[in-house]
Design a protein around this motif. Structure first.
Motif, PDB file in Angstrom:
ATOM      1  N   ASP A 121       0.816  -1.217   0.000  1.00  0.00           N
ATOM      2  CA  ASP A 121       0.000   0.000   0.000  1.00  0.00           C
ATOM      3  C   ASP A 121       0.848   1.265   0.000  1.00  0.00           C
ATOM      4  OD1 ASP A 121      -2.485  -1.378   0.086  1.00  0.00           O
ATOM      5  OD2 ASP A 121      -2.197  -1.707   2.245  1.00  0.00           O
TER       6      ASP A 121
ATOM      7  N   ASN B  74       0.276   8.476   4.177  1.00  0.00           N
ATOM      8  CA  ASN B  74      -0.024   7.112   4.618  1.00  0.00           C
ATOM      9  C   ASN B  74      -1.251   7.201   5.504  1.00  0.00           C
ATOM     10  OD1 ASN B  74       0.973   7.992   7.120  1.00  0.00           O
ATOM     11  ND2 ASN B  74       2.955   6.986   6.865  1.00  0.00           N
ATOM     12  N   ASP B  75      -1.548   6.133   6.251  1.00  0.00           N
ATOM     13  CA  ASP B  75      -2.761   6.137   7.061  1.00  0.00           C
ATOM     14  C   ASP B  75      -2.625   6.945   8.344  1.00  0.00           C
ATOM     15  OD1 ASP B  75      -0.950   4.354   8.065  1.00  0.00           O
ATOM     16  OD2 ASP B  75      -2.339   2.681   8.275  1.00  0.00           O
TER      17      ASP B  75
END
Length: 782
Positions: free
Chosen positions: A633, A690-691
């Motif tokens: 991811d 990113n998350d």
């Protein structure tokens, strides 16, 4: 007329963590910064001092967050960074802060006050902000403190177990360039020797000589290998062989080298038997007898992306001629960061070079200037510092666990064999640092920062730490007060007389804490009856007495104060390093470890029964690196290293830092192959995400980075586009909007910022304004 003009200009000695300089002042204004002629390579960072009185970013008078002014400790902490500030008088601000401190002391106890206040602060010996704060809080009954540093936590904890020395002592006993010229043929550096870092030296620096000394090594025929995903982590003129390894794979490379040494019977058995303990406990792991996996060069190559043939060849070269292993601080700021320093020590023990001139390990080599480049001469006398007094509170946290502490009061955590609990913090007092620079996962920190009832900050500039405070005291900069620079890490000393008047209503930290101490009834204990100049004279004279006792002569204080930088280098004897004494006679000079030897296996650490730090160094699979599932991811590894144009976030508003920005954003670097896949061109604005968060940066394309890696230096002042959004886009280029906030292991609980994966895309929207270099919203109090 000419004589009159000359009289209006004066040169005032100043000291900073990036060197000692002369400030040219005309009519109370700073007009130029000049290096000393004795400094062969002064850093341009110093020119940012010209912006010390920038009214756009200076705090003009005491400020209180509007909601806090109305409701005090019952106000909503989540409104920090959102609500406007209200200017108030000094008496109002001091009264409010003293009342808040006293309320917490009385209702919750001093353990509920967090005075970690981590940060480099000033190079001055007296006006060192967090030292002043800690003295004040100790006189007021104590506080919860932090231990270790964001720079070297993992190494600070692991190395006393392995070598029985404090990590700071170990760093400043690095093999000298003089010895390396005579004895060393090969230097293998894990993490390089980044010249940008040698601009810096805590407490001041008289001369930047690292470049000259490295040139001496090159001319002596010393060869260099740079094991790093960043090619220019090593100066170009060294013609180093570049090994562009995957980030966080250094331990695998070291294990592959170690395996080759053992299987080729090139390890020094006599040294291992006479000076070390535990090799027999490590060997089954290395060979694979323990787990069925031989840690050979082929295994290492798959993890690191470095050909096995190279790993095997360098092992044989290191065994054939005296070599030095260099290891940067950056390696241990990652998941399982303790392992890199322990494994480097084990590798040097296999080679048998520990304690020999020009051999062994240079821990933190080049991470700041005088690690490796001060030679054998540092002050041999004790340099006086402001006494801290006794802290009546025993509670502490590892420095990088502040968000965990605030979010999880009362919960247990492990640290270096201890089982502890996080305290319930009601009040934070910060001076001389910027957690919104050095802490990881800033969106998480913002959530944590909302928890305390009161946050008090002393700060000259409107950094994010000031903007997210309740009570803000405007403090002076080193140019606006009197101080002395007498560092234990450099042979230069300099007076630091006040160069320019104070900005606005700012006050020295000492004056601020004196005002609070008076209100809390502890002023005599805090001031000891001394004013600023009396303290300077006291600290200098204590240092002078200590120096005289060791045959180092310093001038009388009045003569010192009237002059400029001086050096005691010629009076300072060459030191003999601890590991040299140990090597010469291990029975007479044992190490301060349980065995008195180098602990390649630690029974003590093994006894902690940690699942993330065994009794010997080893490779651990990581949650966040290019070899993990998460890379599907987020396929780019973010390196958030130290900046070239400032020290951390200090003077990010200054000319040297701002001139390096791209469309006002911090510069990020990436490989052209990665950029082409994303239709990104040199100079574009990119979004890294990113998350955990996202930020903008201006991109520079370079082949000096390994593909799959993006570099974004730390230190851009945190600037969220929408402070009301808990996942706001950070618009200025602060990489800690992205980094992970997790401990290195249960042993050290250090920061692991360099274990971070991201994705990058071209930013095509309207470019948000940079607001952090302007005054925040300020309203009048009705």
């Amino acid at each position: 007329m000419h004589a009159q003009a000359e009289q209006q200009h004066k040169l005032v000695p100043v000291s900073s963590h990036w060197g000692n300089y002369l400030a040219e002042v005309a009519q109370d204004e700073l007009v130029a910064i000049h290096p000393y002629a004795s400094d062969p390579d002064p850093t341009p960072i110093a020119q940012s001092l010209l912006n010390a009185k920038d009214g756009n970013v200076r705090i003009p008078q005491p400020m209180i967050r509007h909601g806090y002014l109305q409701k005090r400790h019952d106000s909503d902490g989540a409104r920090r960074g959102i609500e406007p500030f209200v200017p108030v008088s000094w008496d109002t601000a001091l009264d409010m802060a003293a009342n808040a401190l006293d309320r917490v002391r009385q209702e919750f106890g001093n353990e509920a006050i967090y005075g970690g206040s981590y940060g480099w602060a000033s190079a001055g010996r007296f006006h060192h902000a967090n030292g002043q704060l800690h003295r004040f809080l100790n006189t007021a009954g104590g506080y919860t403190r932090s231990i270790n540093s964001y720079s070297t936590s993992a190494a600070e904890v692991i190395m006393p177990h392995v070598l029985g020395m404090s990590f700071h002592e170990l760093m400043f006993q690095a093999p000298t360039v003089e010895d390396m010229v005579k004895h060393t043929r090969l230097v293998v550096c894990f993490g390089g020797i980044a010249m940008k870092n040698t601009q810096i030296m805590a407490g001041g620096l008289g001369a930047h000589t690292a470049g000259e000394q490295l040139q001496d090594l090159k001319q002596a025929g010393v060869r260099f290998v740079n094991v790093s995903p960043v090619k220019d982590d090593m100066a170009h003129y060294l013609d180093a062989e570049w090994w562009p390894c995957r980030p966080n794979s250094d331990v695998a490379v070291m294990l592959g080298i170690a395996h080759t040494l053992v299987t080729d019977n090139l390890h020094d058995r006599q040294f291992l038997d006479s000076y070390c303990t535990g090799f027999d406990r490590f060997l089954p792991y290395l060979t694979g007898e323990e787990d069925g996996i031989a840690k050979d060069a082929r295994w290492a190559a798959q993890l690191a992306g470095i050909p096995a043939e190279r790993i095997e060849a360098i092992a044989r070269q290191m065994a054939a001629e005296r070599s030095l292993i260099g290891i940067s601080w950056s390696l241990q700021r990652s998941e399982f960061g303790e392992q890199s320093y322990w494994m480097a020590t084990l590798l040097s023990a296999l080679l048998g070079y520990v304690g020999l001139p020009g051999g062994g390990v240079a821990y933190g080599y080049g991470s700041v200037h005088n690690i490796g480049f001060a030679g054998r001469r540092l002050p041999n006398y004790k340099t006086a510092a402001l006494p801290q007094g006794r802290n009546a509170v025993d509670t502490f946290i590892p420095v990088a666990r502040i968000a965990d502490m605030l979010l999880h009061p009362g919960e247990p955590f492990d640290y270096n064999g201890q089982s502890l609990n996080y305290p319930d913090i009601r009040l934070i007092y910060w001076a001389g640092g910027n957690p919104f620079h050095h802490h990881q996962d800033l969106n998480r920190l913002r959530r944590a920062w909302a928890k305390p009832e009161t946050i008090i900050v002393n700060e000259p500039f409107w950094t994010a730490t000031a903007r997210y405070a309740d009570i803000v005291f405007p403090s002076t900069t080193p140019l606006e007060r009197n101080d002395v620079s007498i560092s234990p890490y450099d042979c230069h000393l300099t007076p630091m007389p006040c160069a320019v008047p104070r900005f606005g209503q700012s006050r020295d930290d000492y004056d601020i804490f004196t005002g609070l101490a008076q209100r809390l009834g502890v002023e005599p204990e805090f001031t000891d009856g001394k004013n600023e100049m009396e303290w300077l004279r006291h600290l200098y004279n204590a240092t002078r007495d200590a120096a005289n006792g060791l045959n180092v002569s310093l001038p009388e204080f009045d003569d010192f104060w009237a002059g400029r930088q001086i050096s005691v280098h010629d009076q300072t004897p060459d030191s003999v390093f601890t590991l040299e004494k140990f090597r010469s006679d291990p029975q007479a000079n044992p190490l301060d470890t349980p065995s008195g030897r180098v602990e390649l296996y630690s029974e003590k650490i093994a006894g902690f029964n940690y699942d993330d730090c065994a009794g010997h160094p080893k490779w651990y699979d990581k949650q966040e690196w290019l070899g993990s599932e998460r890379a599907a991811d987020y396929p780019l590894h973010l390196i958030s290293n130290q900046p070239k144009t400032r020290l951390h976030s200090q003077y990010d508003h200054g000319i040297t830092s701002r001139n390096a920005k791209i469309k006002g954003r911090a510069p990020a670097r990436m490989n052209p192959l990665d950029a082409a896949e994303r239709n990104i061109r040199d100079g574009d604005i990119i979004r890294l995400f990113n998350d955990r968060g996202a930020c903008l940066a201006g991109v520079i394309l370079t082949e000096n980075l390994r593909p799959g890696v993006v570099e974004l230096e730390t230190g851009a002042w945190y600037d969220p586009q929408d402070p009301t959004d808990p996942m706001s886009l950070e618009v200025h280029g602060n990489p800690n909007a992205l980094t992970r906030d997790a401990g290195t292991s249960k042993l050290a609980q250090g920061p692991s910022a360099h274990s971070c994966l991201v994705q990058v895309e071209k930013f095509t929207g309207e470019l948000p304004a940079i607001r952090v270099f302007s005054q925040p919203a300020i309203i009048s109090h009705s």
